[in-house]
Design a protein around this motif. Sequence first.
Motif, PDB file in Angstrom:
ATOM      1  N   ILE A   4       0.847  -1.396  -0.097  1.00 37.84           N
ATOM      2  CA  ILE A   4      -0.047  -0.013  -0.605  1.00 37.84           C
ATOM      3  C   ILE A   4       0.966   1.064  -0.043  1.00 37.84           C
ATOM      4  N   PRO A   5       0.641   2.752  -0.256  1.00 41.86           N
ATOM      5  CA  PRO A   5       1.383   3.415  -0.225  1.00 41.86           C
ATOM      6  C   PRO A   5       1.616   3.834   0.874  1.00 41.86           C
ATOM      7  N   ALA A   6       2.624   4.376   0.730  1.00 40.63           N
ATOM      8  CA  ALA A   6       3.368   5.437   2.262  1.00 40.63           C
ATOM      9  C   ALA A   6       2.805   6.070   2.889  1.00 40.63           C
ATOM     10  N   VAL A   7       2.134   6.469   2.397  1.00 44.86           N
ATOM     11  CA  VAL A   7       0.391   7.025   2.659  1.00 44.86           C
ATOM     12  C   VAL A   7       0.128   6.756   4.049  1.00 44.86           C
ATOM     13  N   ARG A   8      -0.725   6.036   2.878  1.00 48.40           N
ATOM     14  CA  ARG A   8      -1.553   4.898   3.967  1.00 48.40           C
ATOM     15  C   ARG A   8      -0.822   4.460   5.481  1.00 48.40           C
ATOM     16  N   ARG A   9       0.514   4.359   5.169  1.00 47.32           N
ATOM     17  CA  ARG A   9       1.830   3.299   6.173  1.00 47.32           C
ATOM     18  C   ARG A   9       1.649   4.391   6.932  1.00 47.32           C
ATOM     19  N   LEU A  60      -4.031  -4.105  18.482  1.00 45.64           N
ATOM     20  CA  LEU A  60      -5.628  -3.075  19.014  1.00 45.64           C
ATOM     21  C   LEU A  60      -6.120  -3.893  20.041  1.00 45.64           C
ATOM     22  N   ASP A  61      -6.002  -5.377  19.855  1.00 40.32           N
ATOM     23  CA  ASP A  61      -6.906  -6.024  20.776  1.00 40.32           C
ATOM     24  C   ASP A  61      -5.745  -5.831  22.725  1.00 40.32           C
ATOM     25  N   ILE A  62      -4.556  -5.887  21.883  1.00 43.25           N
ATOM     26  CA  ILE A  62      -2.871  -5.395  23.510  1.00 43.25           C
ATOM     27  C   ILE A  62      -3.264  -4.035  23.525  1.00 43.25           C
ATOM     28  N   TYR A  63      -4.155  -3.103  22.707  1.00 47.20           N
ATOM     29  CA  TYR A  63      -4.325  -2.009  23.450  1.00 47.20           C
ATOM     30  C   TYR A  63      -6.004  -1.806  23.792  1.00 47.20           C
ATOM     31  N   GLY A  64      -6.377  -2.804  23.299  1.00 45.12           N
ATOM     32  CA  GLY A  64      -8.019  -2.635  24.509  1.00 45.12           C
ATOM     33  C   GLY A  64      -9.060  -1.978  23.601  1.00 45.12           C
ATOM     34  N   VAL A  65      -8.173  -1.772  22.503  1.00 45.33           N
ATOM     35  CA  VAL A  65      -9.181  -1.357  20.827  1.00 45.33           C
ATOM     36  C   VAL A  65     -10.609  -1.614  20.985  1.00 45.33           C
ATOM     37  N   ARG A  66     -11.482  -2.014  21.097  1.00 46.36           N
ATOM     38  CA  ARG A  66     -13.232  -2.279  20.855  1.00 46.36           C
ATOM     39  C   ARG A  66     -14.005  -1.576  19.942  1.00 46.36           C
ATOM     40  N   ASP A  67     -13.424  -0.616  19.530  1.00 55.67           N
ATOM     41  CA  ASP A  67     -14.932   0.282  18.327  1.00 55.67           C
ATOM     42  C   ASP A  67     -14.589  -0.445  16.931  1.00 55.67           C
ATOM     43  N   ARG A  68     -15.703  -1.064  17.077  1.00 56.37           N
ATOM     44  CA  ARG A  68     -15.541  -1.737  15.922  1.00 56.37           C
ATOM     45  C   ARG A  68     -15.006  -1.381  14.119  1.00 56.37           C
ATOM     46  N   GLU A  69     -16.724   0.510  14.408  1.00 60.90           N
ATOM     47  CA  GLU A  69     -15.405   1.103  12.973  1.00 60.90           C
ATOM     48  C   GLU A  69     -14.448   1.369  13.084  1.00 60.90           C
ATOM     49  N   LEU A  70     -13.492   1.463  14.062  1.00 64.44           N
ATOM     50  CA  LEU A  70     -12.289   2.252  13.771  1.00 64.44           C
ATOM     51  C   LEU A  70     -11.338   0.869  13.758  1.00 64.44           C
ATOM     52  N   ARG A  71     -11.307   0.176  13.951  1.00 71.22           N
ATOM     53  CA  ARG A  71     -10.593  -1.376  13.631  1.00 71.22           C
ATOM     54  C   ARG A  71     -11.008  -2.014  12.718  1.00 71.22           C
ATOM     55  N   ASP A  72     -11.741  -1.165  12.075  1.00 70.34           N
ATOM     56  CA  ASP A  72     -12.799  -2.356  10.154  1.00 70.34           C
ATOM     57  C   ASP A  72     -11.847  -0.842   9.413  1.00 70.34           C
ATOM     58  N   LEU A  73     -11.537   0.367   9.757  1.00 72.43           N
ATOM     59  CA  LEU A  73     -10.999   1.242   9.148  1.00 72.43           C
ATOM     60  C   LEU A  73      -9.455   0.325   9.154  1.00 72.43           C
ATOM     61  N   LEU A  74      -8.930   0.674  10.736  1.00 74.92           N
ATOM     62  CA  LEU A  74      -7.364   0.702  10.586  1.00 74.92           C
ATOM     63  C   LEU A  74      -7.159  -0.238   9.564  1.00 74.92           C
ATOM     64  N   ALA A  75      -7.764  -1.660   9.397  1.00 77.98           N
ATOM     65  CA  ALA A  75      -7.991  -3.277   8.647  1.00 77.98           C
ATOM     66  C   ALA A  75      -7.598  -1.969   7.121  1.00 77.98           C
ATOM     67  N   THR A  76      -8.725  -1.020   6.904  1.00 75.08           N
ATOM     68  CA  THR A  76      -8.770  -0.895   5.171  1.00 75.08           C
ATOM     69  C   THR A  76      -6.702  -0.464   5.207  1.00 75.08           C
ATOM     70  N   LEU A  77      -6.879   0.141   5.941  1.00 77.78           N
ATOM     71  CA  LEU A  77      -5.807   0.837   5.842  1.00 77.78           C
ATOM     72  C   LEU A  77      -4.615   0.049   5.784  1.00 77.78           C
TER      73      LEU A  77
END
Length: 295
Positions: A4-9, A60-77
């Motif tokens: 993926i492009p450097a900007v997204r990384r 994200l599991d380690i950081y305790g992030v449970r927000d599904r929308e945020l998790r999906d967005l970061l997975a897309t990136l």
Amino acid sequence: MQQIPAVRRRKLGAELRRQRDLAGMTSGEAARRAGWHQSKVSRIETGRSSARPEDVACLLDIYGVRDRELRDLLATLAGKGTQRGWWHDFRDVLPPEYRDFISLETGACRARTMENSVVPGLLQTPAYARALTRSVLPRLGAREVDALVEVRTARQAVLEQDPPLELHALLDEAVLRRNVGGEQVMGAQLRHLAEAARMPRIRLQVLPFAAGGHIGVTGSFVIFSFPLIADLDVVVIDHLTSSLYVDRQEDLRAYSAAFDRLRSHALSYDDSLAFISGIGSGNDSWIGSGNSKGA
């Protein structure tokens, strides 16, 4: 895995670091919990290495992030959207830059675009898209042209998804005057623009020739904004053979300010609709006031 492009990384890495800081962890502690070397976390956070969707999920599991929308967005990136999106079926005719553009467009909640040459892809009719593709890429065969038109049409689904993409398009008058595909094709395209301008999540404004010189004449651009994380905004500037991705905060501020200045030179929403309808009906005598009351 497709790169993926450097900007997204960089965007992904910066957000993962922010989540780590919110969790009160050092990169070393995060690496130990993940069973990685600390350098892997560092490379991901600085954008020097790509992160797989499963790596992102682990952190994200380690950081305790449970927000599904945020998790999906970061997975897309991280490339999840690039691998599984519908556009993957067209990889034989779409260059990587175009596939990534579609991935960003699909994940965005808002797009602000300035077009000084052609109708934005999200608002093109199939006939206009076909005529334009044949003009810009005359060496393509019929199969490739058909595939690109199908892609252009499929992209427009973001305007009807739930929630739909919010589109704010500034169109130079040249976009409306340029006869692409002949009178019948252009007439239908102008009518389609007028219909789109009435949709609640689409805002169209015209920059008339009467506005004189403005910053938009230097080139078209798109600003994508994403849900939850303002820092993920990115500007895309198209060139003949590639696309430039701009993500530095100072550049983003400059392009956002430029878009706002252009809005002030553009016709209001109502006047823009009347302007488009007037050209489409052959009534070239209509001249708007040039203000932006509807902006």
